[in-house]
Design a protein around this motif. Structure first.
Motif, PDB file in Angstrom:
ATOM      1  N   VAL A 384       0.844  -1.194   0.000  1.00 45.72           N
ATOM      2  CA  VAL A 384       0.000   0.000   0.000  1.00 45.72           C
ATOM      3  C   VAL A 384       0.882   1.247   0.000  1.00 45.72           C
ATOM      4  O   VAL A 384       1.853   1.319   0.760  1.00 45.72           O
ATOM      5  CB  VAL A 384      -0.928   0.006   1.243  1.00 45.72           C
ATOM      6  N   PRO A 385       0.600   2.239  -0.866  1.00 46.99           N
ATOM      7  CA  PRO A 385       1.413   3.458  -0.869  1.00 46.99           C
ATOM      8  C   PRO A 385       1.521   4.085   0.515  1.00 46.99           C
ATOM      9  O   PRO A 385       0.570   4.072   1.289  1.00 46.99           O
ATOM     10  CB  PRO A 385       0.650   4.373  -1.842  1.00 46.99           C
ATOM     11  N   VAL A 386       2.659   4.644   0.820  1.00 46.56           N
ATOM     12  CA  VAL A 386       3.058   5.225   2.097  1.00 46.56           C
ATOM     13  C   VAL A 386       3.472   4.120   3.065  1.00 46.56           C
ATOM     14  O   VAL A 386       4.556   4.179   3.648  1.00 46.56           O
ATOM     15  CB  VAL A 386       1.967   6.114   2.737  1.00 46.56           C
ATOM     16  N   ILE A 387       2.634   3.064   3.214  1.00 45.08           N
ATOM     17  CA  ILE A 387       3.038   1.943   4.064  1.00 45.08           C
ATOM     18  C   ILE A 387       4.315   1.318   3.514  1.00 45.08           C
ATOM     19  O   ILE A 387       5.189   0.871   4.267  1.00 45.08           O
ATOM     20  CB  ILE A 387       1.913   0.886   4.146  1.00 45.08           C
ATOM     21  N   ASP A 388       4.445   1.286   2.184  1.00 42.04           N
ATOM     22  CA  ASP A 388       5.612   0.656   1.579  1.00 42.04           C
ATOM     23  C   ASP A 388       6.887   1.485   1.735  1.00 42.04           C
ATOM     24  O   ASP A 388       7.963   1.060   1.325  1.00 42.04           O
ATOM     25  CB  ASP A 388       5.367   0.356   0.101  1.00 42.04           C
ATOM     26  N   LEU A 389       6.773   2.664   2.340  1.00 37.04           N
ATOM     27  CA  LEU A 389       7.947   3.495   2.588  1.00 37.04           C
ATOM     28  C   LEU A 389       8.496   3.301   4.000  1.00 37.04           C
ATOM     29  O   LEU A 389       9.486   3.919   4.369  1.00 37.04           O
ATOM     30  CB  LEU A 389       7.600   4.974   2.381  1.00 37.04           C
ATOM     31  N   VAL A 390       7.855   2.454   4.800  1.00 39.69           N
ATOM     32  CA  VAL A 390       8.193   2.304   6.212  1.00 39.69           C
ATOM     33  C   VAL A 390       9.018   1.042   6.426  1.00 39.69           C
ATOM     34  O   VAL A 390       8.747   0.003   5.828  1.00 39.69           O
ATOM     35  CB  VAL A 390       6.910   2.245   7.063  1.00 39.69           C
ATOM     36  N   SER A 391      10.031   1.142   7.277  1.00 37.33           N
ATOM     37  CA  SER A 391      10.736  -0.049   7.735  1.00 37.33           C
ATOM     38  C   SER A 391       9.810  -0.773   8.710  1.00 37.33           C
ATOM     39  O   SER A 391       9.480  -0.254   9.780  1.00 37.33           O
ATOM     40  CB  SER A 391      12.044   0.333   8.427  1.00 37.33           C
ATOM     41  N   VAL A 392       9.388  -1.972   8.355  1.00 35.19           N
ATOM     42  CA  VAL A 392       8.277  -2.636   9.031  1.00 35.19           C
ATOM     43  C   VAL A 392       8.515  -2.791  10.526  1.00 35.19           C
ATOM     44  O   VAL A 392       7.597  -2.585  11.341  1.00 35.19           O
ATOM     45  CB  VAL A 392       8.023  -4.011   8.376  1.00 35.19           C
ATOM     46  N   THR A 393       9.722  -3.150  10.931  1.00 36.42           N
ATOM     47  CA  THR A 393       9.978  -3.389  12.354  1.00 36.42           C
ATOM     48  C   THR A 393       9.721  -2.158  13.211  1.00 36.42           C
ATOM     49  O   THR A 393       9.478  -2.274  14.411  1.00 36.42           O
ATOM     50  CB  THR A 393      11.417  -3.884  12.557  1.00 36.42           C
ATOM     51  N   ARG A 394       9.737  -0.977  12.610  1.00 39.36           N
ATOM     52  CA  ARG A 394       9.548   0.241  13.394  1.00 39.36           C
ATOM     53  C   ARG A 394       8.116   0.416  13.895  1.00 39.36           C
ATOM     54  O   ARG A 394       7.876   1.229  14.793  1.00 39.36           O
ATOM     55  CB  ARG A 394       9.986   1.454  12.571  1.00 39.36           C
ATOM     56  N   PHE A 395       7.175  -0.326  13.337  1.00 38.56           N
ATOM     57  CA  PHE A 395       5.830  -0.294  13.915  1.00 38.56           C
ATOM     58  C   PHE A 395       5.869  -0.731  15.375  1.00 38.56           C
ATOM     59  O   PHE A 395       4.977  -0.376  16.152  1.00 38.56           O
ATOM     60  CB  PHE A 395       4.897  -1.214  13.131  1.00 38.56           C
ATOM     61  N   ALA A 396       6.886  -1.500  15.763  1.00 34.63           N
ATOM     62  CA  ALA A 396       6.994  -1.977  17.146  1.00 34.63           C
ATOM     63  C   ALA A 396       7.374  -0.876  18.120  1.00 34.63           C
ATOM     64  O   ALA A 396       7.333  -1.084  19.336  1.00 34.63           O
ATOM     65  CB  ALA A 396       8.013  -3.111  17.239  1.00 34.63           C
ATOM     66  N   MET A 397       7.732   0.308  17.623  1.00 36.76           N
ATOM     67  CA  MET A 397       7.980   1.426  18.519  1.00 36.76           C
ATOM     68  C   MET A 397       6.687   1.849  19.218  1.00 36.76           C
ATOM     69  O   MET A 397       6.726   2.362  20.335  1.00 36.76           O
ATOM     70  CB  MET A 397       8.569   2.607  17.752  1.00 36.76           C
ATOM     71  N   VAL A 398       5.554   1.629  18.558  1.00 39.02           N
ATOM     72  CA  VAL A 398       4.270   2.030  19.130  1.00 39.02           C
ATOM     73  C   VAL A 398       3.942   1.247  20.397  1.00 39.02           C
ATOM     74  O   VAL A 398       3.631   1.849  21.438  1.00 39.02           O
ATOM     75  CB  VAL A 398       3.150   1.896  18.083  1.00 39.02           C
ATOM     76  N   PRO A 399       3.971  -0.094  20.368  1.00 36.40           N
ATOM     77  CA  PRO A 399       3.682  -0.809  21.618  1.00 36.40           C
ATOM     78  C   PRO A 399       4.653  -0.483  22.742  1.00 36.40           C
ATOM     79  O   PRO A 399       4.280  -0.569  23.918  1.00 36.40           O
ATOM     80  CB  PRO A 399       3.766  -2.291  21.226  1.00 36.40           C
ATOM     81  N   ALA A 400       5.881  -0.088  22.417  1.00 32.84           N
ATOM     82  CA  ALA A 400       6.810   0.319  23.472  1.00 32.84           C
ATOM     83  C   ALA A 400       6.299   1.573  24.178  1.00 32.84           C
ATOM     84  O   ALA A 400       6.338   1.672  25.408  1.00 32.84           O
ATOM     85  CB  ALA A 400       8.198   0.559  22.882  1.00 32.84           C
TER      86      ALA A 400
END
Length: 600
Positions: A384-400
């Motif tokens: 998905v556009p914009v999502i494909d620009l993100v390093s996936v593992t960084r979504f884990a910063m949110v639960p931290a």
């Protein structure tokens, strides 16, 4: 002040046993907490502070160089009137789209005087230090003023949000990710949109905060928006009556915020996605950088209990240890969630954290560095556009971050529990937090700037419309010294190539790339540096080298002293350009006699 449950119209007894509270005034702890955060941040960065312009962050010296680059660009914007969204001083003659890179303009522009007078290294050290401490204090402020009664609880939440393993990990080179002090205020302004009469004023404030965060780090803004979106959906599903009563206020406030942000961001975002230098996608697949399931209970490299050898099995790099709560930490996060389960807000926050954690696992579950073949939902949205620009593992910063908030709320609530349960909770918190105490960031000595640069000798050779070409050429992971020299000189001269994000091979391929499109000379010198083999140049090869130097508008070629396979590199340059001159501590080849192509 109201308890967090009351903010969503669900009164539940607070730590003191009632549902009414008075707004707390200033307390002495409000001074000691930020000083403590600052001291901890200095401890983390102390090795860099000893010589900020002479040392480089060892765990990610490449990205350290990137932020020296954006700081040098901002210095030119303020002191030389350069365009803020574009630079022609790196990747000459094409230049770099700064909006398509992490240019942190909201931070780099105010620090331009520091960069100018004291050097970009000082600005990097300052941004990391204040980023860690500032993020922790921002969460402390929001928690202590609006969500909890206990200042101790707020301090615990702040220290976890600001110094969690993921934050300290990114401090190894990702200046943008450690400066998250706008996020808690964005979150709070969104929650306040439920209040009557807040749509216009609150929406404008929220819109301005969005703009500010956009010029600090767009990825963090995306994570925040996704998290709040999941939170709202989860809350509406669990408390539909409250949601029906409030949705018009929220919608009106969000509309005002969107209009405010769009008015200020329309041109910068157009420039980012459509101006020259734009790109689409990343130079790696989503499966390359994902969160390892085992990392939830592991320890990060920079944690007191961390073991680098073990952590490497669960993490893609030292700047991406995005979970690593430790066994006791993971247990306490679960305990805190269970304690707060009656609160719809807490449950919704936990759901948001779990959804973002699941996204961080990527399209296939990985355990201890091994792909299990178990498919995950992220595979459905990875392109998905914009999502494909993100390093996936960084979504884990949110639960931290959510874990830090939940720990603060649970610590606040434990005050109303029996003494025995309070003691067990306190012991658990000690066992959870102590192993996560951060260690100082590792550094290495950077290559010193030669007198050729520091004494200004280069100005005799490099007119403003020409470039200084360092060999090895500035590239991602190689030739970083040449880029570091240019940035520490605040781009007083332009240089070709470099480490930045841009299209791989425009106009044929606009996929994101970490370096400029390959040329004959760049490929040749890269192979010589890597393998040390000196090729036999033909006349056609020498003509191609000359053509590349003309394309780069080269005025002088400088061999970086002490380079890997430097003797082999020198041999190639001598074969192509003749014997060098020793000037200001470096060997140079004066090529000002080459023609200068017209600028496009």
């Amino acid at each position: 002040m109201r308890a967090p449950e009351e903010m969503i119209e669900e009164p539940v007894a607070t730590a003191e046993g009632d549902t009414t509270a008075k707004a707390p005034g200033w307390r002495r702890i409000d001074l000691w907490v930020p000083l403590g955060y600052l001291a901890l941040a200095i401890l983390v960065t102390i090795r860099l502070w000893i010589d900020p312009n002479g040392r480089v962050l060892a765990s990610n010296d490449d990205d350290h160089g990137v932020f020296l680059f954006v700081l040098a660009h901002a210095e030119r914007v303020i002191f030389d009137g350069a365009a803020p969204f574009f630079t022609d001083r790196l990747n000459a003659p094409v230049g770099v789209n700064m909006m398509a890179n992490t240019s942190i303009l909201a931070l780099s522009l105010p620090l331009a005087p520091i960069t100018h007078f004291f050097g970009g290294g000082v600005s990097v050290a300052l941004l990391i230090t204040l980023g860690l401490a500032g993020t922790a204090y921002a969460w402390y402020w929001v928690l202590s003023r609006h969500l909890v009664r206990s200042r101790v609880a707020a301090a615990i939440g702040g220290v976890f949000c600001g110094f969690a393993p993921t934050m300290v990990s990114h401090a190894n080179g990702h200046v943008n990710f450690v400066n998250q002090y706008v996020v808690p205020f964005i979150v709070w302004q969104v929650l306040r949109l439920r209040e009557p009469g807040r749509a216009r004023r609150g929406g404008i404030v929220l819109g301005l905060l969005i703009v500010l965060q956009c010029f600090i780090n767009e990825e963090t803004l995306l994570f925040t928006a996704l998290t709040l979106g999941v939170f709202v959906v989860a809350y509406a599903a669990m408390a539909p009556q409250v949601a029906r009563a409030l949705w018009r206020r929220f919608a009106a406030g969000l509309a005002v915020a969107a209009a405010t942000a769009f008015a200020l961001l329309a041109y910068p975002l157009w420039y980012q996605f459509f101006a020259p230098g734009n790109y689409h996608g990343q130079p790696f697949a989503p499966t390359d950088y994902v969160t390892d399931l085992a990392s939830l209970a592991g320890f990060a490299r920079q944690s007191l209990a961390g073991n680098a050898a073990l952590t490497r099995e669960m993490s893609v790099s030292a700047t991406e240890d995005n979970t690593f709560f430790g066994p006791a930490g993971l247990v306490m996060i679960v305990v805190a969630t269970a304690m707060l389960w009656r609160s719809v807000a807490a449950r919704s926050a936990a759901v948001a954290g779990l959804v973002l954690l699941l996204m961080s696992f990527g399209p296939e579950l990985r355990v201890l560095g091994h792909d299990t073949g178990i498919p995950l939902p992220f595979g459905l949205i990875s392109h998905v556009p914009v999502i494909d620009l993100v390093s996936v593992t960084r979504f884990a910063m949110v639960p931290a971050t959510i874990a830090g908030v939940l720990l603060a709320l649970a610590t606040d609530r434990i005050g109303s529990y029996p003494a025995r349960r309070r003691r067990w909770f306190q012991v658990g918190m000690v066992l959870a937090l102590v192993p996560l105490i951060p260690k100082p960031l590792p550094v290495v000595e950077g290559d010193p700037l030669p007198p050729f640069l520091t004494q200004g000798t280069y100005k005799e050779y490099v007119p403003d419309d020409r470039t200084l070409v360092t060999v090895p050429l500035p590239e991602v992971t190689t030739g970083r010294t040449g880029m570091r020299w240019a940035t520490l000189m605040n781009f007083d001269y332009a240089t070709p190539r470099g480490y930045f994000m841009g299209p791989a091979d425009p106009p044929h391929d606009d996929t994101g790339s970490w370096h400029a499109p390959a040329r004959f000379t760049s490929d040749l010198l890269w192979r010589v540096r890597e393998y040390g083999r000196v090729p036999v140049l033909t006349d056609a090869d020498r003509q191609k080298i000359t053509a590349d130097l003309v394309y780069w508008r080269a005025a002088v070629v400088v061999l970086v002293p002490g380079s890997r396979n430097g003797t082999a590199l020198r041999s190639v340059l001598v074969d192509a350009l003749g014997e060098p001159r020793l000037v200001g501590g470096v060997e140079i080849w004066d090529v000002r006699s080459l023609p200068v192509p017209p600028k496009e």
